[in-house]
Design a protein around this motif. Structure first.
Motif, mmCIF file in Angstrom:
data_model
loop_
_atom_site.group_PDB
_atom_site.id
_atom_site.type_symbol
_atom_site.label_atom_id
_atom_site.label_comp_id
_atom_site.label_asym_id
_atom_site.label_seq_id
_atom_site.Cartn_x
_atom_site.Cartn_y
_atom_site.Cartn_z
ATOM 1 N N UNK A 289 0.873 -1.304 0.056
ATOM 2 C CA UNK A 289 -0.270 -0.179 0.490
ATOM 3 C C UNK A 289 0.350 1.211 -0.379
ATOM 4 N N UNK A 290 0.528 2.348 -0.785
ATOM 5 C CA UNK A 290 0.932 3.766 -0.718
ATOM 6 C C UNK A 290 1.430 4.390 0.590
ATOM 7 N N UNK A 291 1.986 4.645 0.575
ATOM 8 C CA UNK A 291 2.828 5.250 2.090
ATOM 9 C C UNK A 291 3.009 6.307 1.968
ATOM 10 N N UNK A 292 3.211 7.163 3.160
ATOM 11 C CA UNK A 292 4.438 9.033 3.416
ATOM 12 C C UNK A 292 5.547 8.647 3.677
ATOM 13 N N UNK A 293 5.947 7.372 4.831
ATOM 14 C CA UNK A 293 7.433 7.236 4.901
ATOM 15 C C UNK A 293 7.262 5.752 5.670
ATOM 16 N N UNK A 294 8.701 6.022 6.567
ATOM 17 C CA UNK A 294 8.972 4.727 7.188
ATOM 18 C C UNK A 294 9.715 4.868 8.166
ATOM 19 N N UNK A 295 10.201 4.055 9.134
ATOM 20 C CA UNK A 295 10.889 4.331 10.433
ATOM 21 C C UNK A 295 11.684 3.378 11.163
ATOM 22 N N UNK A 296 12.381 3.081 11.763
ATOM 23 C CA UNK A 296 13.179 1.545 12.520
ATOM 24 C C UNK A 296 12.937 2.741 14.453
ATOM 25 N N UNK A 297 12.610 1.374 15.090
ATOM 26 C CA UNK A 297 12.429 2.542 16.115
ATOM 27 C C UNK A 297 13.001 0.900 17.569
ATOM 28 N N UNK A 298 13.661 1.437 18.349
ATOM 29 C CA UNK A 298 13.795 0.409 19.191
ATOM 30 C C UNK A 298 14.336 -1.184 18.833
ATOM 31 N N UNK A 299 15.463 -0.306 18.116
ATOM 32 C CA UNK A 299 16.263 -1.582 17.109
ATOM 33 C C UNK A 299 17.559 -2.467 18.138
ATOM 34 N N UNK A 318 13.789 -5.075 15.657
ATOM 35 C CA UNK A 318 13.450 -3.342 15.961
ATOM 36 C C UNK A 318 11.555 -3.336 15.776
ATOM 37 N N UNK A 319 11.770 -2.676 16.004
ATOM 38 C CA UNK A 319 9.242 -1.957 15.557
ATOM 39 C C UNK A 319 9.143 -1.337 14.237
ATOM 40 N N UNK A 320 9.346 -1.452 12.751
ATOM 41 C CA UNK A 320 9.345 -1.287 12.002
ATOM 42 C C UNK A 320 8.203 -0.528 11.490
ATOM 43 N N UNK A 321 7.835 0.798 10.811
ATOM 44 C CA UNK A 321 6.659 2.353 11.290
ATOM 45 C C UNK A 321 6.791 2.522 10.074
ATOM 46 N N UNK A 322 5.336 1.629 9.543
ATOM 47 C CA UNK A 322 4.493 2.162 8.441
ATOM 48 C C UNK A 322 4.085 4.322 8.197
ATOM 49 N N UNK A 323 4.292 4.716 8.185
ATOM 50 C CA UNK A 323 3.612 6.555 7.885
ATOM 51 C C UNK A 323 3.078 6.346 6.574
ATOM 52 N N UNK A 324 1.205 6.705 6.729
ATOM 53 C CA UNK A 324 0.652 7.223 6.158
ATOM 54 C C UNK A 324 -0.322 8.630 6.974
ATOM 55 N N UNK A 325 0.363 9.279 5.584
ATOM 56 C CA UNK A 325 0.178 11.188 6.120
ATOM 57 C C UNK A 325 0.272 10.789 8.285
ATOM 58 N N UNK A 326 -1.024 10.944 8.647
ATOM 59 C CA UNK A 326 -0.631 11.330 9.992
ATOM 60 C C UNK A 326 -0.575 10.156 11.442
ATOM 61 N N UNK A 327 -1.292 9.334 10.391
ATOM 62 C CA UNK A 327 -1.196 7.686 10.984
ATOM 63 C C UNK A 327 -0.262 6.899 11.246
ATOM 64 N N UNK A 328 0.277 6.095 12.152
ATOM 65 C CA UNK A 328 1.037 4.942 11.669
ATOM 66 C C UNK A 328 0.741 3.718 12.552
ATOM 67 N N UNK A 329 1.728 2.621 11.383
ATOM 68 C CA UNK A 329 1.283 1.229 11.863
ATOM 69 C C UNK A 329 2.481 1.006 11.776
ATOM 70 N N UNK A 330 2.559 0.268 13.297
ATOM 71 C CA UNK A 330 3.737 -0.351 13.424
ATOM 72 C C UNK A 330 3.635 -1.570 13.906
#
Length: 354
Positions: A289-299, A318-330
């Motif tokens: 799915x299209x998304x606006x960004x991503x992040x890695x946390x607690x590596x 790690x926790x892989x975080x997918x960003x869709x606008x203001x929403x975060x999917x961990x």
């Protein structure tokens, strides 16, 4: 008067003889009854078990081993059998209970405590003629499954202070994670030892000269076997470099799945020709799915180990975080990565999702 006195004396003597004979008969009868009761008591399984538990309580380990039927060759030796019995009989019941199991023609009993819980299984066999008790008792041994030790060539492991026996050597095998390398690549090899017929876990240690350079881990349950592994320790600098490489590779793999890294970026870490490499060339991520960004946390990178000078493995989570606008999917993510030092330097040969 004299005649009357004589009659009284004869009567007293007769009465005394009668009482004496009666007492003798009573004593003989009681002795016979006591012997009969003792003989009957000695003929019961319960009596034999009580005598056996008395031996245990007194620590007569050599006698118990002699009655065990083991020969000390392919079977446990006296010291291991004693350690096993001490573990089984940590506490002895004051009022033991026997329950016949029907095993082996009814010769096996459950020994239970006052609460009804099984303490051990006992095997009762007919005693030879002339022994006090009608039965011989031994604890039915509960053997452990195979105990496997995998170690690099040239490394030694001690079991209870002694080198692993040559008879336990099963041969060489490829280290886990390196089973399907392309032609021309050399996989790290491990020696595999298998200990059987054990009642207790051996104390496995490394010789003093190899402590620090190698580490022993386990046991891990693999099927019916307990597996111990020896791995080469990395120096602090090697750990730092290996951890950094493993984290970069794991992050790139996660980003590739979500279309945030290209196939070329992932391939830069991979050793061509492995099953994992081929699967990544066929992997389709266009569905994501299209998304606006991503992040890695607690590596976290841990469980760094080396099967040889040209190989290392690590676990990265790690926790892989997918960003869709203001929403975060961990998405919690954890991988085990296996690297090999090939022509292009360290390259990833396999990645397992945990």
């Amino acid at each position: 008067m004299k005649r009357e006195k004589q009659k009284k004396n004869r009567f007293a003597k007769g009465l005394a003889l009668f009482w004496a004979a009666g007492l003798v008969m009573i004593a003989v009868g009681l002795g016979w009854l006591w012997t009969a009761l003792d003989r009957y008591e000695s003929s019961t399984p319960e009596a034999a078990v009580r005598a056996y538990l008395g031996q245990v309580a007194r620590g007569e380990w050599d006698t118990l081993y002699a009655q065990s039927g083991f020969d000390g060759a392919a079977q446990p030796d006296a010291a291991e059998y004693a350690a096993y019995l001490k573990t089984v009989y940590k506490t002895l019941p004051e009022e033991p209970r026997l329950v016949r199991t029907g095993e082996e023609g009814g010769t096996v009993y459950q020994l239970c405590g006052e609460d009804g819980r099984q303490i051990a299984r006992l095997e009762l066999t007919q005693a030879p003629e002339g022994e006090k008790y009608a039965y011989r008792v031994r604890t039915k041994a509960e053997f452990l499954g195979p105990i496997v030790v995998e170690l690099p060539q040239g490394v030694q492991v001690l079991a209870d202070g002694q080198p692993l026996p040559e008879s336990a050597l099963q041969g060489e095998e490829t280290a886990k994670g390196y089973e399907e390398l392309p032609e021309g690549q050399t996989a790290p090899l491990l020696l595999r030892y298998e200990l059987t017929g054990r009642l207790t876990l051996p104390e496995l240690t490394l010789p003093e000269g190899q402590q620090g350079e190698y580490a022993l881990s386990g046991p891990d349950e693999t099927g019916e076997a307990l597996v111990y592994r020896v791995s080469r320790q990395l120096s602090p600098q090697q750990q730092e470099e290996a951890s950094a490489l493993a984290q970069r590779a794991a992050k790139t793999y996660a980003a590739f799945v979500t279309q945030d890294a290209t196939r070329g970026e992932l391939n830069a870490f991979l050793l061509p020709g492995t099953p994992f490499y081929r699967s990544m060339q066929q992997f389709y991520n266009g569905w994501y799915v299209e998304h606006t960004g991503y992040d890695y946390r607690n590596v976290v990178c841990d469980e760094l180990g080396s099967a040889g000078e040209n190989a290392f493995s690590a676990r990265v989570s790690f926790d892989y975080v997918v960003l869709r606008g203001a929403k975060e999917y961990l998405y919690p993510s954890s991988y085990r990565l296996y690297f090999l030092k090939a022509g292009q330097g360290w390259q990833l040969v396999r990645l397992d999702t945990l």
